[in-house]
Write a protein that holds these residues in place. Structure first.
Motif, PDB file in Angstrom:
ATOM      1  N   SER A 189      -5.168   8.182  -3.202  1.00  0.00           N
ATOM      2  CA  SER A 189      -3.911   7.641  -2.679  1.00  0.00           C
ATOM      3  C   SER A 189      -3.575   8.231  -1.311  1.00  0.00           C
ATOM      4  CB  SER A 189      -2.769   7.909  -3.662  1.00  0.00           C
ATOM      5  OG  SER A 189      -2.911   7.146  -4.832  1.00  0.00           O
ATOM      6  N   ILE A 243       2.057   6.114  -7.284  1.00  0.00           N
ATOM      7  CA  ILE A 243       1.008   6.848  -8.004  1.00  0.00           C
ATOM      8  C   ILE A 243       1.218   8.354  -7.855  1.00  0.00           C
ATOM      9  CG2 ILE A 243      -1.466   7.396  -8.019  1.00  0.00           C
ATOM     10  CD1 ILE A 243      -0.977   4.745  -9.305  1.00  0.00           C
ATOM     11  N   ALA A 256       0.831  -1.205   0.000  1.00  0.00           N
ATOM     12  CA  ALA A 256       0.000   0.000   0.000  1.00  0.00           C
ATOM     13  C   ALA A 256       0.866   1.255   0.000  1.00  0.00           C
ATOM     14  CB  ALA A 256      -0.933  -0.005   1.205  1.00  0.00           C
ATOM     15  N   ASN A 289       0.947   3.502  -3.464  1.00  0.00           N
ATOM     16  CA  ASN A 289       0.319   4.824  -3.436  1.00  0.00           C
ATOM     17  C   ASN A 289       1.345   5.945  -3.590  1.00  0.00           C
ATOM     18  OD1 ASN A 289      -2.698   4.541  -2.937  1.00  0.00           O
ATOM     19  ND2 ASN A 289      -1.891   3.185  -1.377  1.00  0.00           N
ATOM     20  N   ASN A 349      -5.967  -0.498  -4.677  1.00  0.00           N
ATOM     21  CA  ASN A 349      -6.257   0.652  -5.542  1.00  0.00           C
ATOM     22  C   ASN A 349      -5.101   1.027  -6.472  1.00  0.00           C
ATOM     23  OD1 ASN A 349      -8.759   0.728  -4.370  1.00  0.00           O
ATOM     24  ND2 ASN A 349      -8.315   2.442  -3.012  1.00  0.00           N
ATOM     25  N   PRO A 350      -3.853   1.183  -5.970  1.00  0.00           N
ATOM     26  CA  PRO A 350      -2.760   1.514  -6.899  1.00  0.00           C
ATOM     27  C   PRO A 350      -2.453   0.378  -7.862  1.00  0.00           C
ATOM     28  CG  PRO A 350      -1.903   1.129  -4.687  1.00  0.00           C
ATOM     29  CD  PRO A 350      -3.389   1.178  -4.562  1.00  0.00           C
ATOM     30  N   CYS A 370      -4.932  10.943  -7.003  1.00  0.00           N
ATOM     31  CA  CYS A 370      -3.969  11.336  -5.962  1.00  0.00           C
ATOM     32  C   CYS A 370      -4.666  11.527  -4.616  1.00  0.00           C
ATOM     33  CB  CYS A 370      -3.258  12.628  -6.368  1.00  0.00           C
ATOM     34  SG  CYS A 370      -2.058  12.410  -7.695  1.00  0.00           S
ATOM     35  N   GLN A 375     -12.500   8.958   1.720  1.00  0.00           N
ATOM     36  CA  GLN A 375     -12.252   7.967   0.673  1.00  0.00           C
ATOM     37  C   GLN A 375     -13.522   7.693  -0.119  1.00  0.00           C
ATOM     38  OE1 GLN A 375     -11.905   3.710   1.679  1.00  0.00           O
ATOM     39  NE2 GLN A 375      -9.844   3.795   0.814  1.00  0.00           N
ATOM     40  N   ASP A 391      -5.774   6.625   1.257  1.00  0.00           N
ATOM     41  CA  ASP A 391      -5.314   5.249   1.473  1.00  0.00           C
ATOM     42  C   ASP A 391      -4.077   5.214   2.371  1.00  0.00           C
ATOM     43  OD1 ASP A 391      -7.339   4.211  -0.051  1.00  0.00           O
ATOM     44  OD2 ASP A 391      -6.144   3.968  -1.864  1.00  0.00           O
ATOM     45  N   LEU A 392      -3.156   6.135   2.124  1.00  0.00           N
ATOM     46  CA  LEU A 392      -1.934   6.187   2.935  1.00  0.00           C
ATOM     47  C   LEU A 392      -2.246   6.509   4.396  1.00  0.00           C
ATOM     48  CD1 LEU A 392       0.428   8.067   0.452  1.00  0.00           C
ATOM     49  CD2 LEU A 392       0.764   5.752   1.311  1.00  0.00           C
ATOM     50  N   PRO A 401      -6.639   0.042   0.230  1.00  0.00           N
ATOM     51  CA  PRO A 401      -5.427   0.845  -0.011  1.00  0.00           C
ATOM     52  C   PRO A 401      -4.313   0.085  -0.717  1.00  0.00           C
ATOM     53  CG  PRO A 401      -6.241   1.253   2.201  1.00  0.00           C
ATOM     54  CD  PRO A 401      -7.045   0.117   1.651  1.00  0.00           C
TER      55      PRO A 401
END
Length: 332
Positions: free
Chosen positions: A87, A65, A58, A62, A308-309, A84, A131, A90-91, A305
């Protein structure tokens, strides 16, 4: 029934309570004790391996990205700005949960300060709301790009995208702000043991020796308001998108246009399906073991998370090309 299940689970942990805390008769404890995954303590180190891998993927995915979008001018557009934002959420979500979880698994570091617990709860809930909002914004972007392509660049300008991002942040901040304030005002005089890997909202407030109906009703209202409205707007956007796609003259044009939505649809499924499964399990599958509930609660927050990337990296041509360019350049 869910409250009964929780109380029974805490009741089984009373021997541990006495060993970890000098007294169970207190009000507003300075610390809580996170048990991790009750019943699977012997396997904590082994369980930490896949969770650590999820966190590493993750973080790497991310940040990649974010780096690619920042360094590639051709990706400076609404779709990638929203990516972005996704991301970043998610982070924050991953980092809010995983470090403390791994410290429990690896070092048996179970104590968490009362204020830190409420802060963790707030970050998890608020960035989950953000999110979900970003997914709605991405659906709106796809709707404008497909249903009104000539006005896409004038409708979703950089200032508009910035205002949408600010609105999503404010929505997450304001809707979730009452949760920690309500949790702080309740008296805690039973136990400070939380049978979980993180400070999950309901797990915390159910330890209070007071009527927590206000917290419960507000939490339920926010869940219906956020998830209900977001899913409605996403469904509406894709209903209009599908109608526009089927009005295209050729099959190739329909497939190509629908392909531009593929990544976003996969991300939506990866985000909402685990959440729905976890919520249904908590509400209706009361005979499921407590450790399985906790594992699912972690997975529905941590798997999206990571995915997704990967999904956008695999399905978006521009991102794939930039990645290949980076690796080829390094290889030469």
């Amino acid at each position: 029934m869910q409250e009964t299940l929780f109380c029974l689970s805490v009741g089984h942990l009373l021997p541990f309570t006495m060993s970890e805390s000098n007294s169970t008769d207190f009000t507003n404890p300075s610390t809580f004790i996170l048990l991790g995954i009750p019943g699977l303590e012997a396997a904590h180190v082994w369980i930490s391996i896949p969770f650590c891998a999820i966190y590493a993927i993750a973080i790497l995915g991310n940040f990649t990205i974010l780096f690619i979008v920042k360094t590639e001018p051709s990706l400076h557009g609404p779709m990638y700005y929203f990516l972005c934002m996704l991301s970043v959420t998610d982070l924050v979500l991953s980092t809010s949960i995983l470090p403390k979880m791994l410290s429990i698994f690896w070092f048996n570091s179970r104590e968490i300060d009362f204020s830190a617990c409420l802060t963790q709860m707030y970050f998890i809930l608020s960035f989950s709301v953000m999110q979900s909002g970003v997914l709605v914004a991405m659906a709106f972007d796809r709707y404008v790009a497909i249903c009104d392509p000539l006005r896409h660049s004038t409708t979703l300008t950089n200032p508009v995208v910035a205002k949408i991002g600010l609105a999503l942040v404010l929505r997450g901040i304001m809707l979730i702000l009452p949760h920690p304030f309500l949790a702080r005002r309740w008296p805690y005089c039973r136990t400070n043991i939380i049978p979980h890997t993180y400070c999950e909202h309901i797990a915390v407030v159910k330890l209070a020796c007071a009527d927590i109906s206000l917290s419960s009703y507000y939490s339920l209202a926010v869940a219906f308001l956020v998830i209900g409205m977001d899913v409605f707007f996403i469904a509406l956007s894709y209903t209009l998108i599908i109608r526009a796609i089927f009005s295209l003259p050729t099959k190739d044009a329909r497939l190509k246009t629908f392909g531009t939505c593929g990544s976003h649809l996969c991300v939506i499924l990866a985000s909402y399906i685990p959440h729905l499964f976890s919520a249904l399990m908590q509400r209706f599958w009361h005979n499921v073991a407590l450790h399985f509930h906790i594992l699912m609660a972690n997975m529905h927050l941590l798997v999206p998370p990571m995915l997704n990337p990967i999904i956008y990296g695999a399905r978006t041509q521009q991102i794939r090309d930039k990645l290949l360019q980076l690796f080829t350049h390094k290889g030469t």
